[in-house]
Design a protein around this motif. Structure first.
Motif, PDB file in Angstrom:
ATOM      1  N   ASN A 139      43.114  43.906  28.596  1.00  0.00           N
ATOM      2  CA  ASN A 139      44.221  44.047  29.485  1.00  0.00           C
ATOM      3  C   ASN A 139      43.947  44.632  30.779  1.00  0.00           C
ATOM      4  O   ASN A 139      44.684  44.269  31.889  1.00  0.00           O
ATOM      5  CB  ASN A 139      45.527  44.996  28.913  1.00  0.00           C
ATOM      6  CG  ASN A 139      46.332  44.031  27.689  1.00  0.00           C
ATOM      7  OD1 ASN A 139      46.256  42.815  27.681  1.00  0.00           O
ATOM      8  ND2 ASN A 139      46.846  44.745  26.948  1.00  0.00           N
ATOM      9  N   ARG A 140      43.332  45.588  31.003  1.00  0.00           N
ATOM     10  CA  ARG A 140      42.867  46.230  32.263  1.00  0.00           C
ATOM     11  C   ARG A 140      42.168  45.251  33.127  1.00  0.00           C
ATOM     12  O   ARG A 140      42.402  44.844  34.340  1.00  0.00           O
ATOM     13  CB  ARG A 140      41.891  47.436  32.213  1.00  0.00           C
ATOM     14  CG  ARG A 140      41.764  48.170  33.531  1.00  0.00           C
ATOM     15  CD  ARG A 140      41.111  49.564  33.141  1.00  0.00           C
ATOM     16  NE  ARG A 140      40.022  49.574  32.489  1.00  0.00           N
ATOM     17  CZ  ARG A 140      40.108  50.103  31.033  1.00  0.00           C
ATOM     18  NH1 ARG A 140      40.893  50.600  30.559  1.00  0.00           N
ATOM     19  NH2 ARG A 140      38.751  49.915  30.385  1.00  0.00           N
ATOM     20  N   ALA A 141      41.449  44.317  32.316  1.00  0.00           N
ATOM     21  CA  ALA A 141      40.520  43.416  33.243  1.00  0.00           C
ATOM     22  C   ALA A 141      41.442  42.328  33.603  1.00  0.00           C
ATOM     23  O   ALA A 141      41.350  41.909  34.685  1.00  0.00           O
ATOM     24  CB  ALA A 141      39.291  42.836  32.367  1.00  0.00           C
ATOM     25  N   LEU A 142      42.428  41.901  32.731  1.00  0.00           N
ATOM     26  CA  LEU A 142      43.370  40.905  33.191  1.00  0.00           C
ATOM     27  C   LEU A 142      44.254  41.332  34.344  1.00  0.00           C
ATOM     28  O   LEU A 142      44.631  40.287  35.190  1.00  0.00           O
ATOM     29  CB  LEU A 142      44.204  40.414  31.930  1.00  0.00           C
ATOM     30  CG  LEU A 142      43.503  39.824  30.753  1.00  0.00           C
ATOM     31  CD1 LEU A 142      44.411  39.522  29.728  1.00  0.00           C
ATOM     32  CD2 LEU A 142      42.927  38.405  31.181  1.00  0.00           C
ATOM     33  N   GLY A 143      44.614  42.526  34.409  1.00  0.00           N
ATOM     34  CA  GLY A 143      45.030  43.056  35.357  1.00  0.00           C
ATOM     35  C   GLY A 143      44.590  43.053  36.714  1.00  0.00           C
ATOM     36  O   GLY A 143      44.939  42.558  37.905  1.00  0.00           O
TER      37      GLY A 143
END
Length: 405
Positions: free
Chosen positions: A135-139
């Motif tokens: 999720n952090r990478a997608l953000g």
């Protein structure tokens, strides 16, 4: 397939894990959304061929058309444009390569990431943390600020291009020189305002998204992974990950074409020695290898720990077994005999093969064989540029040596 946000870290096992742990490298972000609204891409289809035609037409074909009115003048610039390696390398080949790479990169990274849960390599207790990292990478991938920075760098490149065109010593397709006055042609203005910024934007955006992927891999490397020292791939079960850079072959080729065009243009104005070309190629190869070694190097620590712990465990187990075999064959241990030890029942197992396999375990996911395609993509444009002035045998001898290092 639409990406799914991570479940809370306390969640249990994932359903269809390879679909949940998914990083679509070419989706998301303001630029993707703009293309989607313009019907250039779809959530399920990047329409690569269509976008290549559109963007190459904008960046390369429009300046070509803008040189056509000069055919009736005393200084036609059409031939100068068509014989200039810069527009071909950056606006035609480079931009086409960047766009074609998007599909290859997305498919390649998706398969590699899915393997972590398909194997499975990530323990059930670490799956929640893996999804948090995802999720952090997608953000970061979807960050408007990141793409704004990419756009700002593209604008800076436009300013630098304008300054470069204004310093050209003679009339070209981009500039008309009359005495001390330098005036950009229509084709020159288009390249400054549109073509060059588009090339730089796609380049920097691709680099940023790779850095996002790199940080995701480094986060996964810190999780509890189900590695085994005797895995037949010789890398604890992670050899598949060392092949991911080959998904970037077209992207690296596009960057190299843009850089090699500058080398070719320099050769038109001054001689370039084989030594200088070799230095340029070697330095660029090191940059490319470091670009991909950065995320993969994070897995060296868990692989080294796996190897050390397994060897120590096998060594301790082998000592116990061999002492038991010694007692069985000669009646007692020669050194430090122990009555309590003699009463223990030891199941004989040959650990020799397992110990030798563990000793051969490599903690480095980066090696020459897995990086050969991307290394060739990095160097080939420079070799072609060098071969326009230097002897073919000399240039390709340098290429061969660098690829076999």
């Amino acid at each position: 397939m639409a990406e799914m946000k991570a479940a809370p870290p306390t969640a249990g096992k994932l359903d269809q894990p390879q679909d949940r742990l998914q990083f679509l490298a070419s989706h998301g972000g303001p630029f993707f959304e703009l293309q989607r609204r313009l019907k250039l891409v779809h959530e399920r289809n990047l329409h690569t061929g269509r976008r290549i035609l559109v963007f190459v037409a904008i960046a390369w074909a429009v300046p070509l058309l803008l040189t056509l009115p000069t055919l009736a003048s005393e200084t036609p610039t059409l031939k100068a444009y068509l014989t200039d390696p810069g527009p071909w390398a950056r606006f035609f080949v480079g931009i086409a390569a960047f766009l074609a790479a998007e599909q290859a990169v997305e498919a390649g990274l998706r398969r590699k990431l899915g393997q972590f849960l398909r194997a499975p390599l990530i323990t059930p207790t670490s799956q929640g943390a893996a999804l948090v990292a995802l999720n952090r990478a997608l953000g970061r991938r979807d960050s408007a600020l990141a793409e704004l920075v990419c756009l700002a760098l593209a604008a800076v490149s436009a300013v630098l291009a304008f300054a470069t065109f204004k310093q050209l010593p003679s009339t070209s397709w981009a500039t008309t020189v009359t005495g001390d006055a330098h005036h950009l042609t229509m084709a020159g203005w288009w390249c400054v305002v549109v073509s060059i910024p588009l090339f730089i934007f796609l380049l920097v955006r691709g680099i940023w998204r790779h850095l996002v992927w790199a940080e995701l891999l480094r986060s996964i490397a810190r999780l509890d992974l189900r590695l085994v020292s005797t895995h037949p791939d010789g890398k604890g079960g992670l050899a598949f990950l060392g092949e991911y850079p080959n998904a970037y072959v077209l992207f690296v080729f596009g960057i190299s074409c843009g850089m090699a065009a500058a080398v070719a243009k320099h050769q038109m104005q001054a001689d370039l020695s084989a030594t200088t070309l070799t230095t340029i190629m070697a330095a660029w190869l090191l940059v490319v290898l470091a670009f991909f070694a950065y995320p993969l190097s994070a897995f060296s620590k868990p692989l080294t720990q796996l190897k050390d712990k397994t060897l120590l465990t096998l060594s301790a187990r082998a000592t116990t077994q061999q002492r038991a075999a010694e007692r069985k064959s000669i009646g007692a241990n020669v050194v430090a005999p122990d009555a309590d030890e003699a009463e223990q029942a030891i199941e004989p197992v040959d650990l020799t093969k397992q110990y030798e396999q563990t000793r051969k375990l490599s903690s480095m996911l980066v090696n020459r064989s897995t990086l050969l395609p991307v290394a060739a993509a990095a160097l080939l444009p420079f070799a072609i540029a060098g071969a326009t002035k230097l002897p073919y045998k000399e240039v390709f001898s340098v290429l061969k040596k660098l690829l076999l290092i």
